[in-house]
Scaffold this motif. Sequence first.
Motif, PDB file in Angstrom:
ATOM      1  N   ASP A 103       0.701  -1.311  -0.100  1.00 41.13           N
ATOM      2  CA  ASP A 103      -0.028  -0.163   0.099  1.00 41.13           C
ATOM      3  C   ASP A 103       0.879   1.086  -0.061  1.00 41.13           C
ATOM      4  OD1 ASP A 103      -1.883   1.978   0.256  1.00 41.13           O
ATOM      5  OD2 ASP A 103      -3.187   0.908   1.741  1.00 41.13           O
ATOM      6  N   LEU A 104       0.731   1.923  -0.963  1.00 37.13           N
ATOM      7  CA  LEU A 104       1.867   2.953  -1.193  1.00 37.13           C
ATOM      8  C   LEU A 104       1.602   4.143  -0.189  1.00 37.13           C
ATOM      9  CD1 LEU A 104       1.683   3.783  -5.016  1.00 37.13           C
ATOM     10  CD2 LEU A 104       3.566   2.789  -3.695  1.00 37.13           C
ATOM     11  N   THR A 105       0.023   4.550   0.247  1.00 33.14           N
ATOM     12  CA  THR A 105      -0.053   5.379   1.204  1.00 33.14           C
ATOM     13  C   THR A 105       0.487   4.975   2.640  1.00 33.14           C
ATOM     14  OG1 THR A 105      -1.885   6.751   2.039  1.00 33.14           O
ATOM     15  CG2 THR A 105      -2.122   4.388   2.492  1.00 33.14           C
ATOM     16  N   ILE A 106       1.132   3.712   2.814  1.00 32.01           N
ATOM     17  CA  ILE A 106       1.840   3.433   4.074  1.00 32.01           C
ATOM     18  C   ILE A 106       3.340   3.258   3.784  1.00 32.01           C
ATOM     19  CG2 ILE A 106       2.202   1.757   5.866  1.00 32.01           C
ATOM     20  CD1 ILE A 106      -0.803   1.109   5.549  1.00 32.01           C
ATOM     21  N   SER A 107       3.467   2.531   2.685  1.00 27.90           N
ATOM     22  CA  SER A 107       5.122   2.495   2.546  1.00 27.90           C
ATOM     23  C   SER A 107       5.588   3.475   1.733  1.00 27.90           C
ATOM     24  CB  SER A 107       5.196   1.012   1.785  1.00 27.90           C
ATOM     25  OG  SER A 107       4.370   1.050   0.266  1.00 27.90           O
ATOM     26  N   GLY A 108       5.136   4.486   1.103  1.00 29.46           N
ATOM     27  CA  GLY A 108       5.669   5.309   0.202  1.00 29.46           C
ATOM     28  C   GLY A 108       6.109   6.606   1.206  1.00 29.46           C
ATOM     29  N   ALA A 109       7.220   7.448   0.548  1.00 28.32           N
ATOM     30  CA  ALA A 109       7.650   8.715   1.349  1.00 28.32           C
ATOM     31  C   ALA A 109       6.640   9.710   1.331  1.00 28.32           C
ATOM     32  CB  ALA A 109       8.899   9.093   0.619  1.00 28.32           C
ATOM     33  N   SER A 110       6.440  10.230   2.411  1.00 26.25           N
ATOM     34  CA  SER A 110       5.467  11.281   2.771  1.00 26.25           C
ATOM     35  C   SER A 110       6.056  12.555   3.329  1.00 26.25           C
ATOM     36  CB  SER A 110       4.335  10.847   3.752  1.00 26.25           C
ATOM     37  OG  SER A 110       3.272  11.473   3.879  1.00 26.25           O
TER      38      SER A 110
END
Length: 324
Positions: A103-110
Amino acid sequence: GVVQLVGTGRIGTLLLPYLPLWQRLLVALEEGIAAGDPLFEFFIDPVAFLTGIDGGGIGQIVFVPAAGPDDAAPPLEIDPEPDRPIEGAKIEEGKPPEDHRDDLTISGASPVPVRFIRPGGRIVIPSWWEFVPYNDARMQPYADLGFVSRAKRVADILVGSPHRRADALKALKKIYDRAFGRSARRRNVISLFLYSGAIDPSLRLRQFAATHPISWNSAGNDFAQMYTGDGYLHRPARLDALLRFYGNDRIDRAGVVQIMHHGARSNWHAGVAAALSPAVSIFSSDPGTKQPAHPHAEVIRDFWSNCPVQVDTVGPFRVTMLVG
């Protein structure tokens, strides 16, 4: 309207209901969002989408996982330090849900902190106030493991191969229709409720002034608020789940209730007003519109003895309270 809203000014904390990627894509299907629509990116990665909007900016994003049958808000307790200085809000954090693979919303850089509230968790201003969110996301009917597995595979294609999104979305729709039927209505119902009230149940309302009538008792403690958004309480089971999560103490204290989905009959069933029993019922709607003509008359009748108030861009509702 979310783009315009986020772009209007600084947002300290943005609460979002958490759904795994495959389930977010099902919501996009039901909303008729095409793969090429810019808003489709919200369903792929809501954090990246929202933080990329030009405007005042977002301080942090807090996800609220779906409540399980055994999850409940903690019981109210009288704070041992009533004279403690008011501090900033503290999040009762938890781990991301198990169903968050790729899930990009968790694993991606924010660019902003991304946190998860623990099941039944709150945002607390110590000694004074609490915000208790409730995510009632669930499949109607429940999806079996075979459906989830197929939906996840298609979701991976949607994320990993942007040029194949349109075809992948069509494939997901076929899987969805095969499992739930093409004529099924609101097969995936998701909403975020929010309770806002004082931590100390001994606090009482001393005096107040309001723009509309409120059936508050003198020296009562029902000055907390319940925001329901577009929540679905159209069946007794969904209402019972809400009541079980918050418990009688908080439901009894929620004297100000914003009525679900502008007072739409599809989000309500007879008896909701008796169960919530607010001192004032807020209808955020425009009754002058022919479609969808919210609020509906039967919903207003159900809340007629609970001081219904019409609120729109012209007519506000305001109340000033003194508690102690």
